[in-house]
Design a protein around this motif. Structure first.
Motif, mmCIF file in Angstrom:
data_model
loop_
_atom_site.group_PDB
_atom_site.id
_atom_site.type_symbol
_atom_site.label_atom_id
_atom_site.label_comp_id
_atom_site.label_asym_id
_atom_site.label_seq_id
_atom_site.Cartn_x
_atom_site.Cartn_y
_atom_site.Cartn_z
ATOM 1 N N HIS A 102 0.873 -1.179 0.000
ATOM 2 C CA HIS A 102 0.000 0.000 0.000
ATOM 3 C C HIS A 102 0.904 1.221 0.000
ATOM 4 C CE1 HIS A 102 -2.784 3.116 1.483
ATOM 5 N NE2 HIS A 102 -3.752 2.328 1.015
ATOM 6 N N THR A 210 -1.521 -6.220 9.126
ATOM 7 C CA THR A 210 -2.507 -5.675 8.191
ATOM 8 C C THR A 210 -3.553 -4.839 8.920
ATOM 9 O OG1 THR A 210 -2.236 -7.557 6.675
ATOM 10 C CG2 THR A 210 -4.276 -6.303 6.498
ATOM 11 N N PHE A 214 -3.689 -0.669 8.470
ATOM 12 C CA PHE A 214 -4.776 0.052 7.810
ATOM 13 C C PHE A 214 -5.555 0.946 8.769
ATOM 14 C CE2 PHE A 214 -4.190 -3.146 4.409
ATOM 15 C CZ PHE A 214 -4.053 -2.251 3.341
ATOM 16 N N TYR A 228 -10.249 -4.180 2.590
ATOM 17 C CA TYR A 228 -8.974 -4.844 2.873
ATOM 18 C C TYR A 228 -9.146 -6.128 3.692
ATOM 19 C CZ TYR A 228 -7.266 -0.340 1.269
ATOM 20 O OH TYR A 228 -7.035 0.790 0.516
#
Length: 264
Positions: A102, A210, A214, A228
């Motif tokens: 990302h 993760t 995020f 996601y």
């Protein structure tokens, strides 16, 4: 998908049996919607069952069409299998910086580095055995290396699985190969969980990276929107923690994972 199902038995080139069984199954099931067939010994056989939408006069024409398409797909997979094995997993791992995770969270190489750091920290807290430490030291440099292979680029469902297969191909210990696969489990909400402690630890810290990543950039789930897959990742973490029974609060795991994040 069909109104009048009609089964057709087909055969593919026996030379494709050199491919790992999961590759054969993935190509048949995910890409062609064919049913793989196993022999009496339980091993996959060079046959498949396809479902046509209608009965046709000349079954041979349809069968030949199915066989031609499948053999082409498997020939591509064979090319990927041979091309990928020209490089060691360590060499594939060195190229993970070429895959973006990302724009605000860096590349896959950055992500793996964060997982490596958090996994080592948690391992010290848990006080894992010497054997587990040895396994961790061998696995960490090549964890997720298969993401850089041609096979996984073409068949993303095989991530982890191909890490195991390439590890076995280059002569690594079966336990190490198994951890490479289990570190990516579960692949779906209620799929099988890692059976190895090291694999479970990698899987948890991967998903927490993760989730914390995020959330840190303001991209958490909103209502029914979860692009996601953070809810799915959280469910996987809870399932693994419930099974492992580690004596460490989830809050501490989240804190350790979040501590590896660096603004880009």
């Amino acid at each position: 998908m069909v109104e009048k199902p009609f089964g057709i038995l087909g055969e593919y080139d026996h030379s494709h049996l050199e491919l790992p069984e999961e590759v054969l199954r993935t190509v048949m099931m995910k890409h062609q919607r064919f049913f793989p067939i196993s022999g009496l010994n339980g091993q996959i056989a060079p046959f498949f069952a396809a479902i046509s939408n209608n009965s046709v006069k000349n079954v041979h024409v349809v069968r030949n069409g199915y066989q031609q398409v499948l053999n082409g797909r498997l020939q591509d997979a064979k090319y990927f299998w041979e091309a990928d094995r020209k490089f060691k997993l360590l060499e594939h791992a060195d190229r993970l910086s070429g895959i973006n995770f990302h724009r605000k969270l860096g590349t896959i190489a950055d992500k793996v580095a964060r997982i490596r750091s958090s996994t080592i920290s948690v391992s010290r807290v848990l006080g894992i055995s010497k054997e587990a430490w040895k396994q961790l030291e061998e696995v960490l440099p090549i964890y997720q290396a298969d993401l850089r292979t041609e096979m996984v680029a073409e068949h993303p469902d095989l991530e982890g699985t191909m890490g195991k297969e390439y590890a076995l191909s280059e002569g690594l210990e079966p336990e190490i190969a198994q951890i490479l696969e289990e570190g990516r489990l579960p692949k779906a909400s209620m799929n099988r969980l890692p059976g190895n402690n090291v694999g479970a630890l990698l899987s948890v810290m991967d998903r927490l990276d993760t989730i914390t990543g995020f959330f840190s950039i303001g991209s958490g789930p909103t209502g029914s929107t979860d692009p996601y897959g953070l809810r799915r990742a959280a469910v996987a973490v809870v399932r693994i923690l419930n099974r492992q029974g580690w004596k460490i609060p989830a809050r501490d795991l989240i804190s350790i994972s979040a501590g590896t994040l660096r603004p880009l």
